[in-house]
Design an enzyme around this catalytic site. Structure first.
Site, PDB file in Angstrom:
ATOM      1  N   HIS A  79     -14.169   2.555  24.611  1.00 10.30           N
ATOM      2  CA  HIS A  79     -12.907   2.502  24.398  1.00 10.30           C
ATOM      3  C   HIS A  79     -11.971   3.472  24.954  1.00 10.30           C
ATOM      4  O   HIS A  79     -11.906   4.730  24.832  1.00 10.30           O
ATOM      5  CB  HIS A  79     -12.649   2.649  22.480  1.00 10.30           C
ATOM      6  CG  HIS A  79     -11.187   2.017  22.107  1.00 10.30           C
ATOM      7  ND1 HIS A  79     -10.850   0.522  22.079  1.00 10.30           N
ATOM      8  CD2 HIS A  79     -10.358   2.614  21.986  1.00 10.30           C
ATOM      9  CE1 HIS A  79      -9.237   1.107  22.479  1.00 10.30           C
ATOM     10  NE2 HIS A  79      -9.377   2.471  21.749  1.00 10.30           N
ATOM     11  N   ASP A 158      -4.540  -4.427  10.486  1.00 11.10           N
ATOM     12  CA  ASP A 158      -4.375  -4.171  11.459  1.00 11.10           C
ATOM     13  C   ASP A 158      -3.426  -4.213  12.415  1.00 11.10           C
ATOM     14  O   ASP A 158      -2.455  -4.268  13.043  1.00 11.10           O
ATOM     15  CB  ASP A 158      -5.784  -3.327  12.493  1.00 11.10           C
ATOM     16  CG  ASP A 158      -4.782  -2.945  13.660  1.00 11.10           C
ATOM     17  OD1 ASP A 158      -4.270  -1.416  13.471  1.00 11.10           O
ATOM     18  OD2 ASP A 158      -5.076  -3.220  14.486  1.00 11.10           O
ATOM     19  N   ARG A 165       3.702  -0.221  11.952  1.00  7.42           N
ATOM     20  CA  ARG A 165       4.499   0.812  12.604  1.00  7.42           C
ATOM     21  C   ARG A 165       4.757   0.640  13.974  1.00  7.42           C
ATOM     22  O   ARG A 165       5.800   1.910  13.925  1.00  7.42           O
ATOM     23  CB  ARG A 165       3.052   1.255  12.659  1.00  7.42           C
ATOM     24  CG  ARG A 165       2.005   1.287  11.921  1.00  7.42           C
ATOM     25  CD  ARG A 165       0.659   1.651  12.242  1.00  7.42           C
ATOM     26  NE  ARG A 165       0.278   2.728  13.012  1.00  7.42           N
ATOM     27  CZ  ARG A 165      -1.187   3.806  14.385  1.00  7.42           C
ATOM     28  NH1 ARG A 165      -1.524   1.633  13.625  1.00  7.42           N
ATOM     29  NH2 ARG A 165      -0.812   4.129  14.432  1.00  7.42           N
ATOM     30  N   SER A 180      -6.927   2.172  12.862  1.00  6.59           N
ATOM     31  CA  SER A 180      -6.596   1.429  13.338  1.00  6.59           C
ATOM     32  C   SER A 180      -7.264   1.154  14.392  1.00  6.59           C
ATOM     33  O   SER A 180      -8.421   0.028  14.965  1.00  6.59           O
ATOM     34  CB  SER A 180      -4.805   0.929  14.150  1.00  6.59           C
ATOM     35  OG  SER A 180      -5.032   0.284  15.077  1.00  6.59           O
ATOM     36  N   LYS A 184     -11.035  -1.854  13.848  1.00  2.00           N
ATOM     37  CA  LYS A 184     -11.615  -2.952  15.003  1.00  2.00           C
ATOM     38  C   LYS A 184     -12.949  -2.862  15.686  1.00  2.00           C
ATOM     39  O   LYS A 184     -13.345  -3.651  15.686  1.00  2.00           O
ATOM     40  CB  LYS A 184     -10.164  -3.444  16.780  1.00  2.00           C
ATOM     41  CG  LYS A 184      -9.283  -3.725  15.932  1.00  2.00           C
ATOM     42  CD  LYS A 184      -7.528  -3.827  16.916  1.00  2.00           C
ATOM     43  CE  LYS A 184      -7.271  -2.407  17.601  1.00  2.00           C
ATOM     44  NZ  LYS A 184      -6.457  -1.774  16.923  1.00  2.00           N
TER      45      LYS A 184
HETATM   46  N1  URA Z   1      -4.127   1.665  19.699  1.00  2.00           N
HETATM   47  C1  URA Z   1      -4.385   1.603  18.926  1.00  2.00           C
HETATM   48  O1  URA Z   1      -5.197  -0.127  19.026  1.00  2.00           O
HETATM   49  N2  URA Z   1      -4.027   1.487  17.320  1.00  2.00           N
HETATM   50  C2  URA Z   1      -2.798   2.160  18.061  1.00  2.00           C
HETATM   51  O2  URA Z   1      -2.518   3.012  16.551  1.00  2.00           O
HETATM   52  C3  URA Z   1      -2.824   3.006  18.777  1.00  2.00           C
HETATM   53  C4  URA Z   1      -3.098   2.629  19.903  1.00  2.00           C
END
Ligand code: URA
Length: 430
Positions: A79, A158, A165, A180, A184
């Protein structure tokens, strides 16, 4: 659970209990807790922070808000926190798969200055980047790698919370970012997670200290959830490689996968990220994993994996080559003096690419697949007066190209002398 008492507790800086966090997120996901109370909690977390245990509880509660996958074989995913010209997933994921690690990769679409891997892949005619989860599982089982966008079935909490947010000034909080990202990635089910945490003008973590703090938090959180994990903190002051856009980034990734470009700081970073995935997933020493990755890139196996994934998801690389041959509107910029390229400001390049149509300002905006910037130089290169610096490109009409070119000039710093650039890798956390 009384939401107001939980808000009072966090506002006063106390740690929330596991059940309080779980119930609050469950209530928010099903609509019992309204957006204004969730926003208030997000703000309180931003101001007061969370302990590692609270962050782990928040991550777990968000992960469990939707479907969680698990895999019978060794799996890994990489990621990136998002960078300019960051097409590395297109190389790293098939490269790890070519070394025998299955890669289930749920990815994102771009918003603002951050490009999305799914948008890049969708420039390949026919490529389906919106697979149903069952089809995603089938492609991973058959080919060894799949890249598709996260569906609504994964971490709906999320999705809802991120939208809040975004408009309540509560994005910049390490516990919220960790929960967050990790919720995932944990729901996706990969057994090994490798994080590329970007740092610099083109990243959302601008300082090394903030990037390192995020990298440590991601690795600790992934390990607390039973995954193998490592992170690299990497430089994002200049764009990664030459292409910033969508189709041009896919073309560059294909050149790396086909061996047409086998050197460069970005290629080294691809090998390091894939090697970390392979080393952790297969319990190999890192040096042995690096050798394995270099061999799979050099002998074409990584390219074959990418091509097989594209075919399995309906894409056609011949039609992609034809798309790249189609004429577009172009504008080239040249150096106005000789010297060495001392800096190429990633954020400025990203803004220009966005203005040409390579990105979107709002979710759902259309993008121009051929729009973007292709650099002719990298930091450290020598240039003479009149040497090409970059090409701006769009497919709709030539309007705006000249104005964007004037902005792009400002991204380049040419000095009489400049130090040779160091590795992109600033720090490894494992
Ligand atoms: N990427 C995400 O998936 N969530 C965040 O809060 C910031 C970057």
């Amino acid at each position: 659970m009384i939401a107001k008492l939980i808000l009072d507790k966090k506002r006063e800086g106390h740690a929330l209990g596991s059940a309080e966090i779980r119930d609050f997120i469950a209530g928010f996901t099903c609509g019992e807790i309204p957006d204004y109370q969730m926003s208030a909690l997000a703000m309180a977390i931003c101001c007061r922070g969370m302990t590692e245990r609270e962050t782990a509880d928040l991550t777990d509660a968000m992960r469990r808000s939707g479907r969680c996958l698990d895999w019978p074989m060794a799996t890994a995913d990489k990621h990136s926190t998002g960078g300019v010209g960051d097409k590395l997933s297109l190389v790293v994921q098939p490269l790890a798969a070519a070394c025998g690690v299955a890669v289930p990769s749920l990815t994102g679409r771009g918003l603002g200055l951050t490009g999305g891997t799914a948008d890049k892949l969708e420039t390949i005619p026919g490529y389906n980047a919106s697979l149903a989860l069952d089809d995603f599982q089938k492609v991973v089982a058959d080919v060894g790698v799949s890249m598709t966008v996260q569906t609504d079935e994964i971490t709906p909490a999320d999705k809802k919370l991120y939208a809040l947010r975004d408009v309540t000034g509560t994005v910049a909080s390490i516990p919220l970012i960790v929960a967050s990202i990790l919720s995932k990635k944990l729901a996706e089910g990969a057994g090994t997670l490798v994080f590329d945490v970007k740092c610099g003008t083109g990243a959302f973590m601008k300082t090394r200290a903030d990037a390192a703090a995020l990298a440590h938090a991601l690795v600790n959180g992934a390990r607390a959830a039973g995954r193998k994990a490592a992170a690299l903190v990497t430089d994002m002051n200049a764009p990664l490689g030459f292409a910033v856009g969508n189709a041009n980034e896919v073309a560059e990734a294909l050149a790396i996968l086909r061996g047409a470009r086998d050197a460069g700081r970005d290629v080294e970073l691809c090998i390091e990220l894939a090697a970390l995935m392979v080393s952790l997933a297969q319990e190999l020493p890192l040096d042995a994993a690096r050798q394995k990755c270099r061999a799979a890139l050099a002998d074409g196996r990584a390219y074959e994996k990418f091509a097989a994934m594209v075919r399995a998801q309906g894409g056609d690389l011949e039609r992609f080559a034809a798309l790249m041959d189609r004429p577009t509107f172009k504008f080239r910029i040249q150096a106005m003096k000789s010297g060495r390229v001392a800096a190429i400001d990633a954020e400025k390049v990203a803004r220009v690419a966005l203005s040409l149509g390579a990105g979107r300002l709002r979710t759902g905006d259309a993008i121009d697949p051929r729009a973007g910037v292709t650099l002719a130089v990298q930091v450290g290169d020598r240039v003479g007066t009149g040497s090409p610096l970059a090409t701006l490109e769009k497919s709709t009409d030539p309007e705006g190209l000249e104005k964007a070119a004037a902005e792009l000039y400002k991204a380049f710093e040419i000095a009489t002398e400049a130090e040779a650039p160091a590795s992109l890798i600033l720090e490894r956390i494992d």
